[in-house]
Design an enzyme around this catalytic site. Structure first.
Site, PDB file in Angstrom:
ATOM      1  N   GLY A 244     -28.405 -30.923  13.834  1.00  0.00           N
ATOM      2  CA  GLY A 244     -28.189 -29.934  14.883  1.00  0.00           C
ATOM      3  C   GLY A 244     -27.957 -30.443  16.283  1.00  0.00           C
ATOM      4  O   GLY A 244     -27.496 -29.686  17.157  1.00  0.00           O
ATOM      5  N   GLU A 278     -31.334 -34.918   9.116  1.00  0.00           N
ATOM      6  CA  GLU A 278     -30.001 -34.697   8.535  1.00  0.00           C
ATOM      7  C   GLU A 278     -28.940 -34.599   9.631  1.00  0.00           C
ATOM      8  O   GLU A 278     -28.257 -33.582   9.749  1.00  0.00           O
ATOM      9  CB  GLU A 278     -29.995 -33.400   7.719  1.00  0.00           C
ATOM     10  CG  GLU A 278     -31.034 -33.339   6.611  1.00  0.00           C
ATOM     11  CD  GLU A 278     -31.118 -31.944   5.967  1.00  0.00           C
ATOM     12  OE1 GLU A 278     -30.454 -31.006   6.453  1.00  0.00           O
ATOM     13  OE2 GLU A 278     -31.858 -31.812   4.988  1.00  0.00           O
ATOM     14  N   PRO A 279     -28.776 -35.627  10.452  1.00  0.00           N
ATOM     15  CA  PRO A 279     -27.793 -35.518  11.533  1.00  0.00           C
ATOM     16  C   PRO A 279     -26.370 -35.637  10.992  1.00  0.00           C
ATOM     17  O   PRO A 279     -26.111 -36.444  10.105  1.00  0.00           O
ATOM     18  CB  PRO A 279     -28.119 -36.738  12.413  1.00  0.00           C
ATOM     19  CG  PRO A 279     -28.667 -37.748  11.445  1.00  0.00           C
ATOM     20  CD  PRO A 279     -29.426 -36.943  10.406  1.00  0.00           C
ATOM     21  N   GLY A 280     -25.479 -34.814  11.505  1.00  0.00           N
ATOM     22  CA  GLY A 280     -24.067 -34.917  11.150  1.00  0.00           C
ATOM     23  C   GLY A 280     -23.250 -35.228  12.386  1.00  0.00           C
ATOM     24  O   GLY A 280     -22.885 -36.375  12.662  1.00  0.00           O
ATOM     25  N   ARG A 281     -23.044 -34.184  13.165  1.00  0.00           N
ATOM     26  CA  ARG A 281     -22.141 -34.280  14.319  1.00  0.00           C
ATOM     27  C   ARG A 281     -22.450 -35.445  15.249  1.00  0.00           C
ATOM     28  O   ARG A 281     -21.563 -36.163  15.689  1.00  0.00           O
ATOM     29  CB  ARG A 281     -22.240 -32.954  15.101  1.00  0.00           C
ATOM     30  CG  ARG A 281     -21.214 -32.801  16.189  1.00  0.00           C
ATOM     31  CD  ARG A 281     -21.461 -31.518  16.997  1.00  0.00           C
ATOM     32  NE  ARG A 281     -21.817 -30.372  16.225  1.00  0.00           N
ATOM     33  CZ  ARG A 281     -20.957 -29.400  15.873  1.00  0.00           C
ATOM     34  NH1 ARG A 281     -19.701 -29.456  16.236  1.00  0.00           N
ATOM     35  NH2 ARG A 281     -21.374 -28.360  15.161  1.00  0.00           N
ATOM     36  N   ARG A 317     -11.420 -26.101  14.305  1.00  0.00           N
ATOM     37  CA  ARG A 317     -12.516 -25.701  15.194  1.00  0.00           C
ATOM     38  C   ARG A 317     -12.071 -24.795  16.346  1.00  0.00           C
ATOM     39  O   ARG A 317     -12.754 -23.816  16.647  1.00  0.00           O
ATOM     40  CB  ARG A 317     -13.281 -26.925  15.712  1.00  0.00           C
ATOM     41  CG  ARG A 317     -13.853 -27.813  14.590  1.00  0.00           C
ATOM     42  CD  ARG A 317     -14.866 -28.839  15.065  1.00  0.00           C
ATOM     43  NE  ARG A 317     -16.075 -28.198  15.527  1.00  0.00           N
ATOM     44  CZ  ARG A 317     -16.379 -27.996  16.779  1.00  0.00           C
ATOM     45  NH1 ARG A 317     -15.589 -28.443  17.733  1.00  0.00           N
ATOM     46  NH2 ARG A 317     -17.472 -27.370  17.107  1.00  0.00           N
ATOM     47  N   TYR A 321     -13.967 -21.344  16.053  1.00  0.00           N
ATOM     48  CA  TYR A 321     -15.130 -21.193  16.952  1.00  0.00           C
ATOM     49  C   TYR A 321     -14.724 -21.184  18.426  1.00  0.00           C
ATOM     50  O   TYR A 321     -15.589 -21.367  19.295  1.00  0.00           O
ATOM     51  CB  TYR A 321     -16.117 -22.361  16.771  1.00  0.00           C
ATOM     52  CG  TYR A 321     -16.418 -22.775  15.360  1.00  0.00           C
ATOM     53  CD1 TYR A 321     -17.125 -21.934  14.493  1.00  0.00           C
ATOM     54  CD2 TYR A 321     -16.022 -24.022  14.879  1.00  0.00           C
ATOM     55  CE1 TYR A 321     -17.400 -22.338  13.201  1.00  0.00           C
ATOM     56  CE2 TYR A 321     -16.301 -24.421  13.583  1.00  0.00           C
ATOM     57  CZ  TYR A 321     -16.993 -23.574  12.750  1.00  0.00           C
ATOM     58  OH  TYR A 321     -17.277 -23.966  11.475  1.00  0.00           O
ATOM     59  N   CYS A 349       2.162 -20.586  11.205  1.00  0.00           N
ATOM     60  CA  CYS A 349       2.637 -19.246  11.560  1.00  0.00           C
ATOM     61  C   CYS A 349       1.490 -18.280  11.832  1.00  0.00           C
ATOM     62  O   CYS A 349       1.311 -17.295  11.109  1.00  0.00           O
ATOM     63  CB  CYS A 349       3.520 -18.741  10.440  1.00  0.00           C
ATOM     64  SG  CYS A 349       4.850 -19.896  10.141  1.00  0.00           S
ATOM     65  N   TYR A 378     -16.476 -32.414  11.453  1.00  0.00           N
ATOM     66  CA  TYR A 378     -15.921 -31.114  11.089  1.00  0.00           C
ATOM     67  C   TYR A 378     -14.444 -31.004  11.452  1.00  0.00           C
ATOM     68  O   TYR A 378     -13.950 -29.923  11.768  1.00  0.00           O
ATOM     69  CB  TYR A 378     -16.746 -29.970  11.710  1.00  0.00           C
ATOM     70  CG  TYR A 378     -18.221 -30.087  11.405  1.00  0.00           C
ATOM     71  CD1 TYR A 378     -18.694 -29.884  10.116  1.00  0.00           C
ATOM     72  CD2 TYR A 378     -19.152 -30.458  12.382  1.00  0.00           C
ATOM     73  CE1 TYR A 378     -20.041 -30.026   9.808  1.00  0.00           C
ATOM     74  CE2 TYR A 378     -20.499 -30.606  12.094  1.00  0.00           C
ATOM     75  CZ  TYR A 378     -20.933 -30.380  10.805  1.00  0.00           C
ATOM     76  OH  TYR A 378     -22.264 -30.521  10.504  1.00  0.00           O
TER      77      TYR A 378
HETATM   78  N1  LLP Z   1     -28.408 -29.965   7.590  1.00  0.00           N
HETATM   79  C1  LLP Z   1     -28.022 -28.753   7.185  1.00  0.00           C
HETATM   80  C2  LLP Z   1     -28.838 -28.031   6.197  1.00  0.00           C
HETATM   81  C3  LLP Z   1     -26.852 -28.167   7.724  1.00  0.00           C
HETATM   82  O1  LLP Z   1     -26.479 -26.948   7.337  1.00  0.00           O
HETATM   83  C4  LLP Z   1     -26.085 -28.886   8.672  1.00  0.00           C
HETATM   84  C5  LLP Z   1     -24.863 -28.327   9.228  1.00  0.00           C
HETATM   85  C6  LLP Z   1     -26.516 -30.184   9.041  1.00  0.00           C
HETATM   86  C7  LLP Z   1     -27.692 -30.686   8.481  1.00  0.00           C
HETATM   87  C8  LLP Z   1     -25.786 -31.029  10.035  1.00  0.00           C
HETATM   88  O2  LLP Z   1     -25.782 -30.430  11.282  1.00  0.00           O
HETATM   89  P1  LLP Z   1     -25.227 -31.214  12.565  1.00  0.00           P
HETATM   90  O3  LLP Z   1     -26.157 -32.361  12.863  1.00  0.00           O
HETATM   91  O4  LLP Z   1     -23.857 -31.672  12.246  1.00  0.00           O
HETATM   92  O5  LLP Z   1     -25.239 -30.172  13.616  1.00  0.00           O
HETATM   93  N2  LLP Z   1     -18.311 -26.507  11.103  1.00  0.00           N
HETATM   94  C9  LLP Z   1     -19.154 -26.324  12.266  1.00  0.00           C
HETATM   95  C10 LLP Z   1     -20.533 -26.906  12.062  1.00  0.00           C
HETATM   96  C11 LLP Z   1     -21.224 -26.374  10.824  1.00  0.00           C
HETATM   97  C12 LLP Z   1     -22.581 -27.016  10.573  1.00  0.00           C
HETATM   98  C13 LLP Z   1     -23.133 -26.607   9.261  1.00  0.00           C
HETATM   99  N3  LLP Z   1     -24.391 -27.186   8.901  1.00  0.00           N
HETATM  100  C14 LLP Z   1     -18.466 -26.911  13.497  1.00  0.00           C
HETATM  101  O6  LLP Z   1     -17.337 -27.393  13.381  1.00  0.00           O
HETATM  102  O7  LLP Z   1     -19.013 -26.836  14.594  1.00  0.00           O
END
Ligand code: LLP
Length: 434
Positions: A244, A278-281, A317, A321, A349, A378
């Site tokens: 998050g 669980e870091p992603g972004r 995106r 969003y 289109c 993403y």
């Molecule tokens: N853990 C869980 C259970 C999640 O649902 C998510 C993201 C993450 C970890 C990773 O979150 P992060 O660290 O990346 O914020 N497509 C959207 C973002 C969707 C995120 C969904 N869940 C965008 O482009 O902003």
């Protein structure tokens, strides 16, 4: 030129580079559009996040959904990252990239029985259950496979993450997790099921958080819950805090990993739990650019359009969003170049195929290369082949080297999975009569 770019993407001698490689050289070789990732930025992001958590018993599981490219997963896995997966496909990717099963967690609100079977058979670290029916399926599968999975219950703390409503996940009205006030009852029922032991709690309140306060509120509720459950005899010893943490796209100032880690220590550090993150972004966003070529400049009735060869199918995106991505010319603009407003659009289109409205940009002409910043999370992950455009290729740079890590599909490959039913192979008159 732009605060949105990490130091690995910089102009040198008038051209934008990814580490030591001029972007234009990659474009010549690979064609446009393409995603370009920097290994050095990935590594720096990893070290910042993992370093901030030093001293905590923490497993850091990269949220594969943010960037599922095998080479990206493997780059992080070699630094020690685990994987947070949400489908069998992601689990297979993580395993193929060499992530040890003991560092993989499986999240998601609707895992199928087949996915649960595959996850248990793979011997992963943890499954996050999100509902009573899922706990029941888990218990059945565990019994049938004679496995004893480590299960955590995802709770919904009913906290507003103050982010875009489409990526908020921790409000009571959202589909995720079990209301935190009901966790006690759900765990009591789970305890009665043979083959299942729930020793952990998980939460994830949303994505692109730019403020610590929602985390503080959620972690506070989690703490209360752990203490209450322990008092009732539930041996909770594992906490998954989700992902998050936000990144700057347009001048936002999200909390640093250090501030976030301090908050974890203060709110939950004394509970003696093992943590999963669980870091992603935050690991991948600024490590990626989407590079495109300007097809033409169109003078519209009320504004100028820069029409480029990337589109909403490559980076959705902005359309989904209203997200902001900085746009930079790959050739460095001359000092003092006049900026003029333009809408930057793709060829798809739909009016929604708009990356930016009235964006102030230096002079651009047909054939120029442009780069969309902060596109490593993403971006390619959410790409599609809408308008029958080939899925966008990806390139990974390391120092002076670069490699195509996902190829652009050939037109024949794009048609290869499709079949014509035999009645459409017959003459048209026969089909109509049949
Ligand atoms: N853990 C869980 C259970 C999640 O649902 C998510 C993201 C993450 C970890 C990773 O979150 P992060 O660290 O990346 O914020 N497509 C959207 C973002 C969707 C995120 C969904 N869940 C965008 O482009 O902003």
């Amino acid at each position: 030129m732009s605060a949105a770019l990490p130091s690995e993407f910089a102009y040198r001698n008038g051209v934008l580079r990814a580490e030591e490689v001029p972007i234009a050289r990659i474009a010549d070789e690979v064609g446009t559009p393409f995603y370009c990732y920097s290994s050095a930025t990935l590594e720096r992001n990893w070290r910042a996040f993992a370093g901030a958590l030093a001293g905590l018993d923490a497993t850091i599981c990269f949220a594969v959904k943010a960037n599922p490219n095998l080479a990206v997963i493997k780059s992080l896995a070699r630094l020690g990252a685990g994987a947070d997966v949400v489908s069998e496909g992601e689990l297979r990717r993580a395993l193929a990239a060499g992530v040890p099963p003991g560092r993989i967690v499986f999240s998601g609100v609707g895992k199928t029985r087949r996915e649960i079977e595959f996850a248990l058979a793979s011997g992963i670290l943890q499954i996050n259950a999100e509902s009573e029916p899922e706990l029941a399926t888990l218990a059945e599968v565990a019994r049938a496979l004679r496995r004893k999975p480590s299960v955590s219950l995802r709770v919904n703390p009913d906290v507003d993450a103050n982010t875009h409503h489409k990526i908020t996940t921790g409000l009571a009205e959202n589909k995720f997790g079990v209301e935190w006030t009901r966790a006690h009852r759900v765990l009591a029922e789970a305890r009665a099921k043979p083959g299942l032991e729930v020793r952990g709690l998980a939460l994830h309140i949303g994505s692109q958080l730019t403020d610590l306060e929602p985390f503080r509120a959620a972690f506070g509720r989690l703490r209360d819950l752990v203490l209450l459950l322990r008092a009732e005899g539930f041996p909770i010893d594992r906490l998954d805090l989700g992902g998050g943490l936000g990144v700057p796209y347009a001048g936002e100032t999200p909390p640093s990993p250090r501030a976030y880690a301090d908050l974890v220590r203060i709110t939950l550090g004394d509970l003696g739990c093992a943590f999963v993150f669980e870091p992603g972004r935050i690991l991948v966003a600024d490590a990626g650019l989407l590079v495109a070529r300007v097809i033409l400049i169109k003078e519209g009735a009320t504004q100028r359009f820069v029409v480029c060869d990337a589109a909403m199918n490559d980076l959705i995106r902005p359309a989904l969003y209203d997200a902001h991505h900085e746009i930079l010319p790959v050739a460095e603009p001359k000092a003092g170049a006049m900026l003029a407003a333009a809408d930057v659009v793709g060829p798809v289109c739909e009016t929604g195929d708009t990356f930016a409205r009235a964006r102030k940009l230096p002079p651009l002409a047909a054939g120029d290369l442009i780069a969309f910043a902060t596109a490593g999370a993403y971006g390619a992950a959410m790409a599609s082949s809408y308008n029958s455009r080939p899925l966008v290729p990806e390139v990974l740079v390391r120092g002076e080297r670069f490699a195509l890590v996902r190829a652009r599909p050939e037109p024949d490959e794009m048609l290869a999975l499709e079949r014509l039913p035999n009645w459409l192979e017959e003459p048209a008159g026969v089909a109509a009569a049949g």
